[in-house]
Write a protein that holds these residues in place. Structure first.
Motif, PDB file in Angstrom:
ATOM      1  N   TYR A 327      29.989 -23.971  31.889  1.00  0.00           N
ATOM      2  CA  TYR A 327      28.721 -23.298  31.659  1.00  0.00           C
ATOM      3  C   TYR A 327      28.727 -22.770  30.233  1.00  0.00           C
ATOM      4  N   VAL A 328      27.664 -23.050  29.498  1.00  0.00           N
ATOM      5  CA  VAL A 328      27.585 -22.654  28.091  1.00  0.00           C
ATOM      6  C   VAL A 328      26.394 -21.732  27.888  1.00  0.00           C
ATOM      7  N   PHE A 329      26.637 -20.619  27.197  1.00  0.00           N
ATOM      8  CA  PHE A 329      25.582 -19.660  26.883  1.00  0.00           C
ATOM      9  C   PHE A 329      25.381 -19.610  25.375  1.00  0.00           C
ATOM     10  N   TYR A 330      24.129 -19.768  24.933  1.00  0.00           N
ATOM     11  CA  TYR A 330      23.768 -19.600  23.522  1.00  0.00           C
ATOM     12  C   TYR A 330      22.830 -18.409  23.404  1.00  0.00           C
ATOM     13  N   GLU A 331      23.058 -17.582  22.402  1.00  0.00           N
ATOM     14  CA  GLU A 331      22.112 -16.495  22.149  1.00  0.00           C
ATOM     15  C   GLU A 331      20.772 -17.052  21.699  1.00  0.00           C
ATOM     16  N   THR A 332      20.815 -18.187  20.988  1.00  0.00           N
ATOM     17  CA  THR A 332      19.588 -18.862  20.547  1.00  0.00           C
ATOM     18  C   THR A 332      19.666 -20.324  20.940  1.00  0.00           C
ATOM     19  N   LEU A 333      18.722 -20.780  21.766  1.00  0.00           N
ATOM     20  CA  LEU A 333      18.720 -22.176  22.206  1.00  0.00           C
ATOM     21  C   LEU A 333      18.122 -23.089  21.142  1.00  0.00           C
ATOM     22  N   PRO A 334      18.564 -24.344  21.090  1.00  0.00           N
ATOM     23  CA  PRO A 334      17.920 -25.303  20.174  1.00  0.00           C
ATOM     24  C   PRO A 334      16.509 -25.620  20.655  1.00  0.00           C
ATOM     25  N   GLU A 335      15.720 -26.246  19.806  1.00  0.00           N
ATOM     26  CA  GLU A 335      14.322 -26.544  20.170  1.00  0.00           C
ATOM     27  C   GLU A 335      14.227 -27.659  21.204  1.00  0.00           C
ATOM     28  N   TYR A 336      15.205 -28.545  21.222  1.00  0.00           N
ATOM     29  CA  TYR A 336      15.164 -29.637  22.190  1.00  0.00           C
ATOM     30  C   TYR A 336      15.835 -29.217  23.498  1.00  0.00           C
ATOM     31  N   LYS A 337      15.697 -30.046  24.541  1.00  0.00           N
ATOM     32  CA  LYS A 337      16.237 -29.738  25.860  1.00  0.00           C
ATOM     33  C   LYS A 337      17.751 -29.726  25.835  1.00  0.00           C
ATOM     34  N   THR A 338      18.332 -28.766  26.511  1.00  0.00           N
ATOM     35  CA  THR A 338      19.787 -28.628  26.529  1.00  0.00           C
ATOM     36  C   THR A 338      20.226 -28.061  27.864  1.00  0.00           C
ATOM     37  N   ASN A 339      21.491 -28.273  28.197  1.00  0.00           N
ATOM     38  CA  ASN A 339      22.039 -27.705  29.430  1.00  0.00           C
ATOM     39  C   ASN A 339      22.523 -26.270  29.229  1.00  0.00           C
ATOM     40  N   ALA A 340      22.498 -25.818  27.993  1.00  0.00           N
ATOM     41  CA  ALA A 340      22.956 -24.460  27.699  1.00  0.00           C
ATOM     42  C   ALA A 340      22.004 -23.423  28.296  1.00  0.00           C
ATOM     43  N   ILE A 341      22.552 -22.247  28.533  1.00  0.00           N
ATOM     44  CA  ILE A 341      21.795 -21.146  29.127  1.00  0.00           C
ATOM     45  C   ILE A 341      21.518 -20.122  28.040  1.00  0.00           C
ATOM     46  N   GLU A 342      20.302 -19.630  27.973  1.00  0.00           N
ATOM     47  CA  GLU A 342      19.962 -18.673  26.923  1.00  0.00           C
ATOM     48  C   GLU A 342      20.469 -17.278  27.290  1.00  0.00           C
TER      49      GLU A 342
END
Length: 400
Positions: A327-342
């Motif tokens: 599971y990956v958490f980004y404080e800022t998500l990229p503009e395109y679709k990703t599996n990361a969680i904001e």
């Protein structure tokens, strides 16, 4: 130490709590002024930031509070001993430290530093030094018997450099002499040393090994820290990031008490923040080549995709291996679709995924990150003896 001396040591606890950092700061200034050769051993960035002073103040306070039974500190002492062995600390250097520490107590406390108090602290320090020297002697002996190991510093060549993210580079280090290298437990670190032109002397640093063991090279993955003030926290990493393939660097044998036993059958729950992913990467790679391939859940957090080291490697493993869930958490998500969680990690949200019978929990990242995740695991019912953590820099956390 006799009972009277122990009582004198315990009586200094309030002073250490209120003014201990002033005493330790004075001690370091005194020692490094009189023994400038030690600047080649001590992390001068941690000196400039005050991290080293804070850590030693906490250690001295803990020793004074537990003077009746210092054995309760054995895990901390072993961790410190590992660091000392990786820096090739010798018994005679304890004499230098002891002399300056006692002199500092006398000069800072002035009239309050009675002969009885100074004698008590001399006895206390001597006992602690003997404990540490004994611990380290065993480690040196054990290392000397290990295939491919070595004592002191050994020249390694930078064989390859890989950019893992906008901030992190991996350095593949091969022994210049072409001989065997020592095995290690996944999660342990190397001490590396190089000359720092801005300071005019050598500096050592510890970096986690970010691969599983092979007999050809070690890999360390280093974040380029932004410089602050005259002696920036990241002065070593900045110099390291300018090095080229073919250059050499001094390396000591693998060390550290934060590791996963590759022969264990316990499930692993890995929790990392930022470059804290590096020792956990070693654990994952070791698990990949192990026979049992333990069930592993990896929760990682960082600012954004651009600073996410090993992103593609973990995504590939996650898709190919049924023993790994990440599971990956980004404080800022990229503009395109990703599996990361904001957002930032909230372990309570993933209770069902991470609370596993018999699991061992490994946390690595910044101090506040470690504290938060440790407390969350406790709240979720995980026992303290199942939680392990690695704090980069001088050890200041005592959560277990």
């Amino acid at each position: 130490m006799n009972a009277i001396q122990k009582e004198l040591i315990k009586a200094t606890v309030p002073v250490l709590k209120s003014n201990g950092n002033d005493l330790i700061t004075y001690f370091y200034q005194r020692m490094l002024s009189n023994n400038p050769e030690l600047k080649n051993i001590f992390n001068m960035a941690n000196q400039a930031s005050g991290k080293q002073q804070n850590a030693l103040t906490a250690a001295v306070l803990a020793y004074a509070e537990n003077i009746e039974d210092p054995s309760v500190l054995i895990n901390v002492l072993k961790s410190i001993g590992n660091k000392h062995v990786s820096l090739n600390i010798a018994p005679e250097q304890y004499d230098i430290v002891g002399n300056h520490l006692i002199a500092s107590i006398k000069e800072v406390l002035a009239d309050a530093a009675t002969e009885e108090l100074l004698e008590a602290w001399t006895c206390a320090y001597t006992e602690l030094a003997q404990i540490m020297i004994g611990i380290e002697a065993e480690m040196y002996k054990k290392d000397s018997l290990k295939k491919g190991s070595w004592l002191g510093w050994r020249k390694f060549t930078i064989a390859k450099i890989v950019e893992e993210s906008d901030e992190v580079k991996s350095f593949y280090l091969q022994p210049e002499d072409g001989k065997d290298i020592a095995d290690f437990f996944p999660g342990q670190y190397l001490s590396v040393k190089t000359f720092i032109p801005e300071l005019g002397y050598e500096q050592p640093r510890q970096y986690s090994i970010s691969t599983s063991f092979n007999n050809e090279y070690y890999r360390i993955s280093v974040k380029k820290e932004k410089g602050i003030n005259a002696i920036p926290d990241g002065i070593f990493s900045n110099v390291l990031h300018t090095k080229k393939v073919g250059e050499t660097i001094d390396v000591s044998a693998p060390a550290g008490v934060f590791y996963a036993d590759p022969e264990s059958i316990n499930p692993l729950v890995l929790i990392s923040g930022g470059v804290g992913a590096t020792p956990l990467m070693s654990m994952v790679e070791a698990n990949k080549v192990s026979l049992q391939k333990n069930k592993t859940v990896w929760v990682h957090s960082c600012r954004n995709e651009n600073v996410h080291a090993f992103k593609d490697t973990i995504e590939e493993l996650n898709s190919q291996e049924n023993w790994l869930t990440s599971y990956v958490f980004y404080e800022t998500l990229p503009e395109y679709k990703t599996n990361a969680i904001e957002g930032r990690v909230d372990l309570h949200t993933y209770k069902e995924e991470i609370i596993i019978d018999g699991a061992k929990y490994y946390i690595c990242g910044p101090e506040l990150f470690i504290k938060k995740q440790f407390q969350s695991l406790i709240e979720l019912g995980v026992t303290r003896d199942a939680i392990f953590y690695e704090e980069f820099g001088p050890q200041s956390l005592a959560l277990n």
